[in-house]
Design a protein around this motif. Structure first.
Motif, mmCIF file in Angstrom:
data_model
loop_
_atom_site.group_PDB
_atom_site.id
_atom_site.type_symbol
_atom_site.label_atom_id
_atom_site.label_comp_id
_atom_site.label_asym_id
_atom_site.label_seq_id
_atom_site.Cartn_x
_atom_site.Cartn_y
_atom_site.Cartn_z
ATOM 1 N N THR A 46 0.841 -1.198 0.000
ATOM 2 C CA THR A 46 0.000 0.000 0.000
ATOM 3 C C THR A 46 0.875 1.248 0.000
ATOM 4 O O THR A 46 2.086 1.193 0.228
ATOM 5 N N PHE A 61 1.185 4.705 1.999
ATOM 6 C CA PHE A 61 0.776 5.345 3.247
ATOM 7 C C PHE A 61 1.397 6.733 3.286
ATOM 8 O O PHE A 61 2.620 6.887 3.201
ATOM 9 N N ASP A 104 -3.174 5.434 -0.243
ATOM 10 C CA ASP A 104 -4.348 4.653 0.147
ATOM 11 C C ASP A 104 -4.856 5.122 1.508
ATOM 12 O O ASP A 104 -6.059 5.249 1.729
ATOM 13 N N GLU A 105 -3.921 5.342 2.415
ATOM 14 C CA GLU A 105 -4.256 5.859 3.751
ATOM 15 C C GLU A 105 -3.357 7.045 4.050
ATOM 16 O O GLU A 105 -2.272 7.180 3.499
ATOM 17 N N ASN A 164 -6.766 7.846 8.333
ATOM 18 C CA ASN A 164 -7.957 7.492 7.584
ATOM 19 C C ASN A 164 -7.585 7.239 6.139
ATOM 20 O O ASN A 164 -6.499 7.624 5.693
ATOM 21 N N SER A 165 -8.486 6.595 5.409
ATOM 22 C CA SER A 165 -8.268 6.475 3.973
ATOM 23 C C SER A 165 -8.554 7.828 3.333
ATOM 24 O O SER A 165 -9.312 8.641 3.868
ATOM 25 N N VAL A 166 -7.937 8.050 2.165
ATOM 26 C CA VAL A 166 -8.181 9.298 1.451
ATOM 27 C C VAL A 166 -9.658 9.404 1.083
ATOM 28 O O VAL A 166 -10.261 10.483 1.165
ATOM 29 N N GLU A 167 -10.264 8.293 0.709
ATOM 30 C CA GLU A 167 -11.671 8.315 0.327
ATOM 31 C C GLU A 167 -12.553 8.689 1.509
ATOM 32 O O GLU A 167 -13.525 9.452 1.370
ATOM 33 N N GLU A 168 -12.218 8.167 2.697
ATOM 34 C CA GLU A 168 -13.002 8.522 3.882
ATOM 35 C C GLU A 168 -12.824 9.991 4.240
ATOM 36 O O GLU A 168 -13.766 10.645 4.695
ATOM 37 N N LYS A 192 -8.690 5.151 12.096
ATOM 38 C CA LYS A 192 -8.370 4.093 11.146
ATOM 39 C C LYS A 192 -9.191 2.848 11.423
ATOM 40 O O LYS A 192 -9.350 2.467 12.571
#
Length: 329
Positions: free
Chosen positions: A49, A51, A216-217, A230-234, A329
């Protein structure tokens, strides 16, 4: 060295670490005299991933990276890199890592090509032609003396040395410093390709758009503490959007009442336009579905809803009280 894609297991072993974690940091503290550069930092980076760690200058990003690589020793806490405690980071572990420091110092009369060959002798085998491929992508002349290179070209040379042996883990501190926008985008493509090959990327930046495109995070760091992970999407789902709405057949006060009752609507200003319509300008955070439902019965003449402003949201987190910081997270 084979770099096949690695799994994402989250099982916890008896020592509290995860076999799916390329990096695991537990309650890391680092003091420089009376100054606490890191104050109980904990996080995991799953293998394969990207990060991102983002924060203002002095937040502790570089200190974390140096502690992971055993360049500095933490005051307390534990850091594990590719299954090995960072304090035991010998040559074998270092060859599995590509590192780009934030303060890159490259001097000397030798050419970039010879300098990279020196690094290859240390880091391990490099696939034939791979250095030339990376240099061509970045527009880097490898035959120029290093001392004559601009800051941006020295940065490109540092990127090539980090990527060239296709390490399991890339640790990149402010990697796009000095690069023009086109080269920044090329670098981000290289990061995504590394992730797709199963490599892990640990990336620090104070440029929010870079993290948004690559990671991703993301961990948001401030004053040596993690504000949130957090995830970028969140983060995008809770980010701030700016909106402008024009509706006919309704008074500005009534429009203000409808929008003001919605959770996440702030900075609301409703006025009467020259054509007699009601115009609302506001910010919206969180889900947009309640907003869409609320305006469904209105006679909407114009609606502008901007993309989520992740930068504005993150900057608010920078200024949030540390006591209220939460790892989500």
């Amino acid at each position: 060295m084979s770099h096949a894609a690695l799994g994402h297991s989250t099982d916890i072993r008896g020592d509290g670490t995860s076999p799916g974690a390329a990096i695991e940091v537990v309650n890391l503290v680092k003091r420089f005299g009376h100054n606490r550069a890191l104050n109980g930092v904990s996080f995991q980076v799953p293998r394969g991933t990207v990060f991102g760690v983002i924060g203002p200058n002095g937040a502790g990003k570089t200190t974390i990276m140096r502690a992971l690589l055993d360049i500095i020793r933490p005051t307390s806490g534990q850091a594990t890199v590719l299954g090995t405690p960072s304090r035991n980071a010998g040559p074998d572990l270092r060859r599995r890592i590509g590192y780009l420091p934030g303060e890159l110092v490259l001097e000397g009369r030798t050419s970039g090509r010879r300098l990279l060959q020196h690094y290859a002798d240390i880091s391990g085998p490099v696939t034939a032609g791979h250095v030339n491929e990376l240099a061509e992508r970045l527009g880097l002349d490898l035959d120029r003396p290093v001392r004559k290179l601009s800051k941006g070209n020295k940065q490109k040379l540092g990127i090539v040395q980090a990527f060239m042996h296709q390490p399991e883990l890339l640790v990149l501190d402010e990697p796009t410093s000095g690069l023009d926008p086109l080269m920044q985008q090329e670098f981000l493509r290289m990061v995504r390709e590394a992730r797709n090959r199963g490599q892990t990327v640990f990336l620090s930046s104070h440029v929010i758009s870079e993290i948004q495109q690559a990671a991703d995070e993301v961990a948001i760091l401030r004053d040596g503490r993690i504000v949130t992970i957090n995830s970028v999407e969140e983060l995008r789902t809770t980010a701030i959007r700016h909106l402008r709405l024009v509706a006919s057949g309704i008074r500005p006060t009534d429009l203000a009442a409808i929008l003001g009752a919605l959770q996440g609507v702030t900075t609301l200003d409703c006025t009467l336009t020259a054509t007699g319509d009601a115009e609302a300008v506001a910010t919206l955070s969180g889900a947009i579905a309640p907003f869409v439902q609320a305006i469904g019965a209105l006679q909407v003449r114009d609606l502008v809803l901007e993309e989520p402003d992740l930068e504005e949201s993150v900057l608010k987190l920078y200024s949030a009280p540390v006591a209220a910081a939460v790892v989500t997270k």
